[in-house]
Scaffold this motif. Structure first.
Motif, short mmCIF file in Angstrom:
data_model
loop_
_atom_site.label_atom_id
_atom_site.label_comp_id
_atom_site.label_asym_id
_atom_site.label_seq_id
_atom_site.Cartn_x
_atom_site.Cartn_y
_atom_site.Cartn_z
N GLY A 151 11.89 -17.44 0.26
CA GLY A 151 11.60 -18.20 1.47
C GLY A 151 10.14 -18.61 1.53
O GLY A 151 9.40 -18.53 0.55
N LYS A 152 9.68 -18.99 2.70
CA LYS A 152 8.32 -19.49 2.88
C LYS A 152 7.30 -18.38 2.70
O LYS A 152 7.47 -17.28 3.21
N ILE A 153 6.23 -18.68 1.97
CA ILE A 153 5.14 -17.73 1.74
C ILE A 153 4.02 -18.03 2.74
O ILE A 153 3.51 -19.14 2.80
N TYR A 154 3.63 -17.02 3.51
CA TYR A 154 2.63 -17.19 4.56
C TYR A 154 1.23 -16.77 4.10
O TYR A 154 0.25 -17.12 4.74
N GLY A 155 1.14 -15.99 3.04
CA GLY A 155 -0.17 -15.55 2.55
C GLY A 155 -0.02 -14.87 1.21
O GLY A 155 1.05 -14.36 0.86
N THR A 156 -1.09 -14.88 0.43
CA THR A 156 -1.07 -14.24 -0.88
C THR A 156 -2.35 -13.44 -1.07
O THR A 156 -3.36 -13.68 -0.43
N GLY A 157 -2.29 -12.49 -1.97
CA GLY A 157 -3.45 -11.67 -2.31
C GLY A 157 -3.21 -10.96 -3.62
O GLY A 157 -2.11 -11.03 -4.20
N ILE A 158 -4.22 -10.27 -4.11
CA ILE A 158 -4.12 -9.54 -5.37
C ILE A 158 -4.03 -8.05 -5.09
O ILE A 158 -4.79 -7.51 -4.28
N TYR A 159 -3.10 -7.40 -5.76
CA TYR A 159 -2.94 -5.95 -5.63
C TYR A 159 -3.09 -5.33 -7.02
O TYR A 159 -2.33 -5.63 -7.93
N VAL A 160 -4.12 -4.52 -7.18
CA VAL A 160 -4.37 -3.84 -8.45
C VAL A 160 -4.02 -2.37 -8.27
O VAL A 160 -4.64 -1.66 -7.47
N GLY A 161 -3.00 -1.92 -9.01
CA GLY A 161 -2.58 -0.53 -8.91
C GLY A 161 -3.55 0.42 -9.56
O GLY A 161 -4.50 0.00 -10.25
N LYS A 162 -3.33 1.71 -9.39
CA LYS A 162 -4.22 2.71 -9.97
C LYS A 162 -4.19 2.67 -11.49
O LYS A 162 -5.13 3.12 -12.14
N ASP A 163 -3.10 2.14 -12.06
CA ASP A 163 -3.00 2.04 -13.52
C ASP A 163 -3.62 0.75 -14.04
O ASP A 163 -3.58 0.47 -15.24
N GLY A 164 -4.21 -0.07 -13.14
CA GLY A 164 -4.87 -1.31 -13.54
C GLY A 164 -3.96 -2.51 -13.60
O GLY A 164 -4.43 -3.62 -13.89
N THR A 165 -2.67 -2.34 -13.32
CA THR A 165 -1.74 -3.47 -13.33
C THR A 165 -2.03 -4.40 -12.15
O THR A 165 -2.12 -3.95 -11.02
N GLU A 166 -2.17 -5.67 -12.47
CA GLU A 166 -2.50 -6.66 -11.45
C GLU A 166 -1.24 -7.41 -11.02
O GLU A 166 -0.51 -7.94 -11.85
N PHE B 169 0.32 -1.56 3.20
CA PHE B 169 1.29 -1.35 2.12
C PHE B 169 0.68 -0.40 1.11
O PHE B 169 -0.39 -0.64 0.56
N ASN B 170 1.35 0.73 0.86
CA ASN B 170 0.81 1.75 -0.04
C ASN B 170 1.41 1.69 -1.45
O ASN B 170 1.20 2.60 -2.25
N GLY B 171 2.14 0.63 -1.74
CA GLY B 171 2.77 0.49 -3.05
C GLY B 171 4.27 0.69 -3.02
O GLY B 171 4.99 0.24 -3.91
N THR B 172 4.73 1.38 -1.97
CA THR B 172 6.17 1.64 -1.84
C THR B 172 6.71 1.33 -0.45
O THR B 172 7.90 1.13 -0.28
N LEU B 173 5.83 1.29 0.57
CA LEU B 173 6.30 1.16 1.94
C LEU B 173 5.28 0.37 2.77
O LEU B 173 4.07 0.52 2.60
N VAL B 174 5.79 -0.48 3.67
CA VAL B 174 4.94 -1.20 4.61
C VAL B 174 5.05 -0.53 5.98
O VAL B 174 6.16 -0.27 6.46
N SER B 175 3.92 -0.22 6.59
CA SER B 175 3.91 0.40 7.91
C SER B 175 2.80 -0.22 8.75
O SER B 175 2.07 -1.11 8.28
#
Length: 419
Positions: free
Chosen positions: A55-70, A226-232
């Motif tokens: 569906g429609k995307i309202y915003g984007t950003g970069i998430y770099v995990g602890k393992d360096g995966t972007e 968002f902590n990588g597994t859950l949005v609160s």
């Protein structure tokens, strides 16, 4: 004809007077090492079928995990997705928190104009806008929050029409922490509206007494995390500390905001149209950000006709604060040992009243130079220059002014600059 390369662009001069090596116009090319190269074009990362599902995307950003995966965060209306750059794959949906009322799910939705995504302390924060307005009650009949022993329903009464509907979000502060929210385990959403001057919300566990209190309410969409597994929802409940009875300085929770940066282990955020606030260093022992609106907030020319459109790290521990027709440099004290030290070492100073930024997301940094889009064109701020003279200089984009003039002013606030 006859030029072997190009080192500049000039769209303003008569073509007959162009110097050798100066280009006036070109289509679908880039200048690379003074030669013209055909642009490689745009690659669609998400297939049409995938887009239909997202569906429609309202915003984007970069998430770099602890393992360096972007990964690229795709914030949609009721949930987010992660796009894995290396694999070219899209994750399943991570739903935003929601409240089910009479069979309908009311999500903590995002809105297109207010959404921003930042990463801080290994978590993603989805910003959804500042407080729209405030509702206050002094605890007297008709202006109080009422809780009943053994019940999960809480009733708020107002002396004027509250203007809220079922499913609307809010933040409430009372002298009783049990009634305040939202927190990651509480979903403070309007449950019902018995009258124009009253509404109810529910607690996750029954209240333990009969009581009524004064209150302060923000009609707002709190920040999501968002902590990588859950949005609160980030911890809320202390709006300004006036009802919680704290002594100055008073710690407050992460305020609703539409603009923020993570800089030097602190979050700088827009608190209102004229104010910015900065958090304590890193999160507390419970993983929550704390702010102090008494001594760690600055008003930027309060009451003028301009809005804060964005800010950016600068030099000498300062940040640039952009309004639509002015620019400021602000500094928050690094030494937080006492309120006196913070107040003595924090300040805001004007750089120019003649020029500002018309699109907060147009601000970008290249090699220490900050670029931004103003109403006159693109400007560049360099730390070593006397920025007070900025308004007397020509825009960097003067040579391509005809393209600047083509920018649709109705949508100019959506402009993006990125490196």
């Amino acid at each position: 004809d006859g030029d072997n390369g190009f080192y500049g662009v000039d769209t303003r001069s008569n073509p007959a007077t162009l110097k050798a090596g100066v280009l006036q116009d070109a289509k679908n090319v880039r200048m690379d090492l003074q030669t013209l190269q055909v642009r490689k074009g745009i690659k669609r990362l998400l297939e049409t079928g995938t887009m239909a599902n997202i569906g429609k995307i309202y915003g984007t950003g970069i998430y770099v995990g602890k393992d360096g995966t972007e990964k690229i965060v795709l914030a949609c209306k009721t949930g987010l997705y992660l796009y894995n750059i290396n694999e070219g794959s899209v994750s399943s949906k991570y739903d935003y928190p929601y409240k089910q009322i009479n069979g309908t799910q009311y999500f903590r939705e995002v809105t297109e104009e207010q959404t921003q995504i930042i990463q801080a302390a290994d978590k993603i924060y989805i910003l959804r806008g500042e407080a729209e307005r405030y509702i206050e009650g002094d605890g007297s009949v008709g202006q109080r929050v009422v809780a009943t022993n053994g019940s999960t329903t809480v009733t708020v009464t107002c002396n004027l029409p509250h203007g809220l509907s079922v499913g609307d979000e809010f933040v409430i502060e009372t002298p009783d922490e049990e009634l305040n929210g939202p927190t990651p385990t509480k979903n403070f959403i309007v449950e019902s509206t018995p009258s124009l001057t009253s509404f109810t919300y529910t607690l996750t566990t029954p209240y333990n007494a009969n009581n009524h209190h004064a209150y302060v309410i923000q009609v707002a969409k709190p920040v999501l995390v968002f902590n990588g597994t859950l949005v609160s929802v980030v911890k809320q409940g202390i709006i300004d500390g006036t009802l919680m009875g704290g002594s100055t300085p008073t710690e407050c929770d992460f305020p609703p905001t539409s603009k923020a940066i993570y800089h030097k282990n602190r979050i700088y955020c827009k608190y209102s149209r004229d104010e910015i606030a900065v958090s304590d260093y890193l999160v507390d022992e419970f993983g929550n950000w704390k702010f102090d609106l008494t001594i760690q907030a600055l008003s930027i020319n309060q009451g003028d006709e301009q809005d804060i459109v964005g800010f950016y790290p600068w030099t000498r521990d300062e940040i640039l604060v952009f309004k639509t027709n002015s620019i400021y440099a602000a500094r928050f004290a690094d030494n937080t040992t006492s309120p006196d030290v913070i107040l003595a070492e924090s300040y805001v100073r004007s750089l120019t009243f003649d020029l500002g930024c018309v699109a907060g997301r147009s601000v970008a940094n290249v090699g220490g130079v900050v670029f931004f889009l103003s109403s006159r064109g693109i400007y560049a701020l360099e730390p070593q220059l006397d920025t007070n003279l900025l308004s007397n200089t020509q825009p960097l984009s003067l040579g391509i002014q005809k393209y600047i003039n083509r920018i649709n002013q109705k949508y100019v606030n959506k402009s993006v600059g990125i490196v």
